[in-house]
Scaffold this active site. Sequence first.
Site, PDB file in Angstrom:
ATOM      1  N   LYS A 156       1.005  -1.265   0.012  1.00  0.00           N
ATOM      2  CA  LYS A 156       0.149   0.127   0.247  1.00  0.00           C
ATOM      3  C   LYS A 156       0.620   1.622   0.214  1.00  0.00           C
ATOM      4  O   LYS A 156       1.049   2.053   1.053  1.00  0.00           O
ATOM      5  CB  LYS A 156      -0.829   0.395   1.334  1.00  0.00           C
ATOM      6  N   GLU A 196      -8.072  -5.126 -10.029  1.00  0.00           N
ATOM      7  CA  GLU A 196      -8.649  -4.824  -8.946  1.00  0.00           C
ATOM      8  C   GLU A 196      -9.509  -3.106  -9.448  1.00  0.00           C
ATOM      9  O   GLU A 196      -9.340  -3.273 -10.765  1.00  0.00           O
ATOM     10  CB  GLU A 196      -7.804  -5.483  -7.659  1.00  0.00           C
ATOM     11  N   LEU A 209      -3.823  -5.438  -4.180  1.00  0.00           N
ATOM     12  CA  LEU A 209      -3.724  -5.070  -2.714  1.00  0.00           C
ATOM     13  C   LEU A 209      -4.864  -5.974  -2.348  1.00  0.00           C
ATOM     14  O   LEU A 209      -5.920  -5.713  -2.690  1.00  0.00           O
ATOM     15  CB  LEU A 209      -3.656  -3.566  -3.050  1.00  0.00           C
TER      16      LEU A 209
HETATM   17  C1  LIG Z   1      -6.840  -0.017  -0.311  1.00  0.00           C
HETATM   18  C2  LIG Z   1      -6.736  -0.588  -1.495  1.00  0.00           C
HETATM   19  C3  LIG Z   1      -8.533  -1.282  -1.485  1.00  0.00           C
HETATM   20  C4  LIG Z   1      -9.558  -1.703  -0.517  1.00  0.00           C
HETATM   21  O1  LIG Z   1      -8.580  -2.548   0.419  1.00  0.00           O
HETATM   22  P1  LIG Z   1      -9.035  -2.491   1.707  1.00  0.00           P
HETATM   23  O2  LIG Z   1      -8.386  -2.236   2.695  1.00  0.00           O
HETATM   24  O3  LIG Z   1     -10.401  -3.100   2.321  1.00  0.00           O
HETATM   25  O4  LIG Z   1      -9.583  -0.248   1.962  1.00  0.00           O
HETATM   26  C5  LIG Z   1      -7.759  -1.867  -2.870  1.00  0.00           C
HETATM   27  N1  LIG Z   1      -6.984  -1.723  -3.924  1.00  0.00           N
HETATM   28  C6  LIG Z   1      -6.209  -1.209  -3.768  1.00  0.00           C
HETATM   29  C7  LIG Z   1      -5.324  -0.207  -5.322  1.00  0.00           C
HETATM   30  C8  LIG Z   1      -6.301  -0.307  -2.266  1.00  0.00           C
HETATM   31  O5  LIG Z   1      -5.164   0.511  -2.629  1.00  0.00           O
END
Ligand SMILES: *Cc1c(COP(=O)(O)O)cnc(C)c1O
Length: 282
Positions: free
Chosen positions: A145, A177, A201
């Site tokens: 992240k 995603e 992620l």
């Molecule tokens: C944060 C994020 C998510 C979702 O993650 P959560 O933990 O469910 O909020 C999905 N994809 C990306 C690219 C992200 O940055």
Amino acid sequence: MDWILHNDEFIREEELNISKEDRGYQFGDGIYEVIRVYEGNLFTAEEHIDRFYESAEKIKVIIPYTKDVFHKLMYDLVEMNEIENGQVYVQLTRGAYTRQHQFPSDTAPVLIAYPKKLERPLELMETGVHAKFIEDIRWLRCDIKSLNLLGNILAKQEAYEAGCFEAILHRGEVVTEGSSSNMYGLKNGVLYTHPASNLILNGITRRVILNLCADLGIEVQELAFTKTQALEMDEFFMSSTTTEVMPIVQIDGQQIGEGVPGELTRKLQEAFEANLKLTVKS
Ligand SMILES: *Cc1c(COP(=O)(O)O)cnc(C)c1O
């Protein structure tokens, strides 16, 4: 006036002093998390904190607090700002140093966290949203992240300009995603979502949803699907910390299923809400 967390100190915004050579600012050299607050409680805080520490480890930054201390700092931040429903944004950069690409040998990481009030997107969860396919041009460590979000924000902007709520990213034919969410399709009662590899992620909301599927007896296949398959799904939805289980009823102008939130998507929304109430009460 809100309190901001700066390293392990609570300060006022005007007291915040970030270096022009902070590596987060110059290189995007850092990581972040968004944690949801429901009724004054941090939702799935441990999972978010674990992932924050994992992201830090992947970019070789050491967080100078134990997870317990970190958890307490997040909790105090929410309490001091009297946040009932909202979120906490927290980021950590490698720190400030004379600009150079290689890691500085003696710099301290910089942590910033601040909360925001936010209601649940209940109306959109009822109607569902539209999405747009956009080529996934990001790097190959999407499991981190990272503060480097150009690939994500360019995709989101393109979707937004097309009147869509989210971008559905794909590498060639394969759906990965969303720009800040995970994607799911349901076909003949089976839920499909991209496996948690370096290409996505692994959302905390995703993990909650996969557990709820197990509880509800919905079969899960962590298998990548194509754009064509996406359009042929009976139901489609996305998930994230702030959007929960969000139905997608149209992709690239094409209706998915009946063009309204699907039955299993609805069930998952209900189960998510029930789970949330349980967690908040405990
Ligand atoms: C944060 C994020 C998510 C979702 O993650 P959560 O933990 O469910 O909020 C999905 N994809 C990306 C690219 C992200 O940055």
